[in-house]
Design a protein around this motif. Structure first.
Motif, PDB file in Angstrom:
ATOM      1  N   GLU A  38      -7.826   8.885  -2.706  1.00 56.72           N
ATOM      2  CA  GLU A  38      -7.442   8.331  -1.400  1.00 56.72           C
ATOM      3  C   GLU A  38      -7.902   9.263  -0.277  1.00 56.72           C
ATOM      4  N   ASN A  42     -10.801   8.473   2.597  1.00 57.03           N
ATOM      5  CA  ASN A  42     -10.558   8.594   4.041  1.00 57.03           C
ATOM      6  C   ASN A  42     -11.621   9.490   4.681  1.00 57.03           C
ATOM      7  N   LYS A  98      -7.939   0.581  10.199  1.00 58.87           N
ATOM      8  CA  LYS A  98      -8.932  -0.217   9.469  1.00 58.87           C
ATOM      9  C   LYS A  98      -8.524  -1.681   9.307  1.00 58.87           C
ATOM     10  N   GLY A 106     -10.925   2.222   2.929  1.00 61.10           N
ATOM     11  CA  GLY A 106      -9.494   1.978   3.109  1.00 61.10           C
ATOM     12  C   GLY A 106      -9.286   0.511   3.427  1.00 61.10           C
ATOM     13  N   GLY A 111      -3.079   4.513   1.673  1.00 62.14           N
ATOM     14  CA  GLY A 111      -3.521   5.616   0.817  1.00 62.14           C
ATOM     15  C   GLY A 111      -2.910   6.966   1.138  1.00 62.14           C
TER      16      GLY A 111
HETATM   17 MG    MG Z   1      -7.260   5.368   3.136  1.00 67.45          MG
END
Ligand code: MG
Ligand code: ADP
Length: 527
Positions: A38, A42, A98, A106, A111
């Motif tokens: 995660e 990112n 997002k 993502g 996350g």
């Molecule tokens: Mg993420």
């Protein structure tokens, strides 16, 4: 006796705190893998989606006292996070930048928060986030936890200092309970596969065993960053339409359709409204429930809209896929294809397929399938993925000249703003007919190209074998002829005869024997 049920509602943070498994945090092994993933995703979203060549450093350290505690630090050179958003981005579940129509890794706004929540549950240390946006005069640092009941950040410490070096990017540090011993293999696999589809990134991993694994950038070419887009009419539903209408500045229905959707120009909008008997000049905000229902139905079924655009998607591109496969797998043959966009529930989807064969790839009983969705490697639940169905069931590899065990790898990348994942852990893609079709067409295309290559190679090998058989006899024949020639007026010596005969063979077999410079190369090897 009457039974009285007690009702209450819980916050999103509490929901995921109670159901961490559905986001991929089911045990210390999975959690360590999922956390790294995660945070890396990112970091990549903050770089390549904004045209920055990624420089990412991941450190996983084991606590000296408590060997089940791991500190994960991920540092990137991305766009950073504006100071006032840092607490919510990391402390409020379902807070994201997002939630727009643009392809990112993502998707769920979950996350980073899951990593922090899991760390909070298992270790209890605050997460530390340091970030500077591009051109920011300061670097900001927060130590925070998540208030699970309220779903909001609990800021424990905050600091800032002058950004003397002009750095931009983000550093996230979280302590979680993990199990490196058992997660190691998956984590290494994750990095390797990530490197295949981001050959333009520098990625460094420092492991708890004090190993340093480096994937160096092999190209500066990057896929063009995805643009943000409007929804396509085939993908709307009633709630979405209502919220679009409440936010629009358009004064008339005609303007609304033209401005807020993709795939609808003025002419098409007029024709559409006429077909279904809507007044183009009505203010969309004045539409009643029945009109809205009728409009949704019409928008979804009308066939004359342009197809969804794909410029909000960011496929890797055949060239980069080949570069990535070559750099990491070192095969003798690669090829790749990017299929044209198709539509799935009003969203454009692009499928890409790569193939790698031979070289350093070890022969395996089963096909080596490298699955990706929006550039994320998918490592679990392989057998339930639609791509597995295609390569293992739909395709008859014998037809393409492949017999298992074979040194064969197939890469499948599905990208889109709506990917039918089977779960929030984003590990496998559901069996959707249009996606299956696209994958299959893609695999067939690259498999055909492999077949041609293998046929060419086989022909060449046969030619070499034949040529060698002939060349082997040249010295012998030349000697005999030379002896014979001496008693002849022509009187040609042995070397010249050898050269002439060799030239004749070269004329016939050309390229196949370009590495052989004299018949004696072979005679010496074989005798
Ligand atoms: Mg993420
Ligand atoms: P998602 O990635 O699904 O949006 P996350 O919880 O992982 O959800 O992240 C929340 C938000 O925090 C992101 O949408 C992004 O705006 C911001 N963010 C997280 N990590 C970074 C990073 N390394 N660089 C820049 N922004 C980040």
């Amino acid at each position: 006796m009457a039974v009285v049920e007690r009702f209450k509602s819980i916050s999103p943070a509490e929901f995921f705190y109670r159901n961490k498994e559905i986001a991929g945090f089911s045990n210390p092994v999975r959690a360590l893998y999922q956390s790294v993933r995660e945070l890396v995703e990112n970091a990549l979203d903050a770089t390549d989606a904004h045209g920055i060549l990624p420089d990412i450093v991941v450190t996983i350290e084991r606590d000296a006292q408590k060997p089940y505690v791991y500190r994960i630090t991920v540092k990137d050179n991305g766009i950073g996070i504006p100071e006032n958003y840092i607490p919510d981005a990391f402390g409020r579940v379902l807070f994201s930048s997002k939630y727009v129509l643009r392809q990112t890794r993502g998707l769920f706004g979950l996350g980073a928060k899951m990593v922090i929540l899991y760390g909070q549950m298992t270790v209890g240390e605050p997460a530390e986030i340091t970030s500077a946006t591009i051109n920011s005069s300061k670097v900001y640092m927060y130590r925070l936890m998540i208030d699970i009941k309220e779903n909001k950040p609990l800021i424990l410490e905050k600091a800032s200092w002058p950004n003397k070096t002009g750095w931009h990017g983000t550093i996230v540090k979280v302590a979680i309970e993990g199990d490196w011993g058992r997660a190691k293999q998956k984590i290494l696999e994750y990095f390797k596969k990530t490197a295949i589809v981001t050959p333009y990134a520098n990625i460094v991993l420092k492991t708890p065993d004090n190993e340093i694994i480096v994937y160096r950038r092999v190209t500066e070419k990057m896929p063009p960053p995805p643009k943000e887009t409007h929804p396509h009419p085939h993908g709307v539903d009633l709630e979405m339409l209502k919220s679009m209408i409440s936010e629009t500045k358009a004064q008339t229905l005609l303007e609304f359709l033209e401005e807020e959707f993709q795939g609808i120009g003025r002419v098409i909008a007029e024709r559409f409204l006429q077909t279904y008997g809507f007044d183009p000049n009505v203010n969309p905000k004045s539409l009643g429930k029945e009109d809205l229902e009728k409009l949704v139905k019409a928008l979804r079924e009308y066939n004359e809209f342009r197809r969804p655009r794909a410029d909000h998607l960011s496929p890797i591109g055949a060239e980069l896929i080949k570069i990535g496969l070559e750099a990491i797998l070192k095969p003798e043959f690669v090829d790749a294809i990017t299929r044209k966009p198709v539509v799935y529930e009003g969203h454009a989807i692009i499928v890409e397929v790569g193939i790698a064969y031979g070289g350093a790839i070890q022969p395996q009983e089963e096909i080596m399938l490298l699955r990706f969705a929006n550039k994320i490697p998918l490592l679990y639940d392989e057998k339930s993925d639609v791509a597995w169905k295609v390569v293992a069931e739909n395709i008859d590899w014998k037809y393409y000249g492949i017999e298992f065990p074979a040194p064969l790898a197939v890469l499948v990348h599905v990208c889109g703003t709506k990917i039918p994942y089977k779960g929030l852990g984003k590990e496998s893609i559901a069996d959707v007919p249009i996606i299956e079709h696209e994958i299959e067409e893609g695999v067939r295309a690259v498999a055909r190209s492999l077949k041609l290559y293998l046929m060419r190679k086989q022909r060449e090998e046969e030619a070499i074998r034949k040529a060698i058989t002939i060349i082997k006899y040249i010295p012998e024949v030349a000697r005999a002829l030379a002896t014979f020639a001496k008693s002849n007026p022509v009187n040609v010596d042995r070397e010249t005869l050898e050269k002439k005969l060799f030239e004749l063979v070269k004329m016939k077999y050309g390229d196949a024997i370009k590495n052989i410079s004299s018949p004696w190369d072979i005679v010496m090897h074989t005798e």
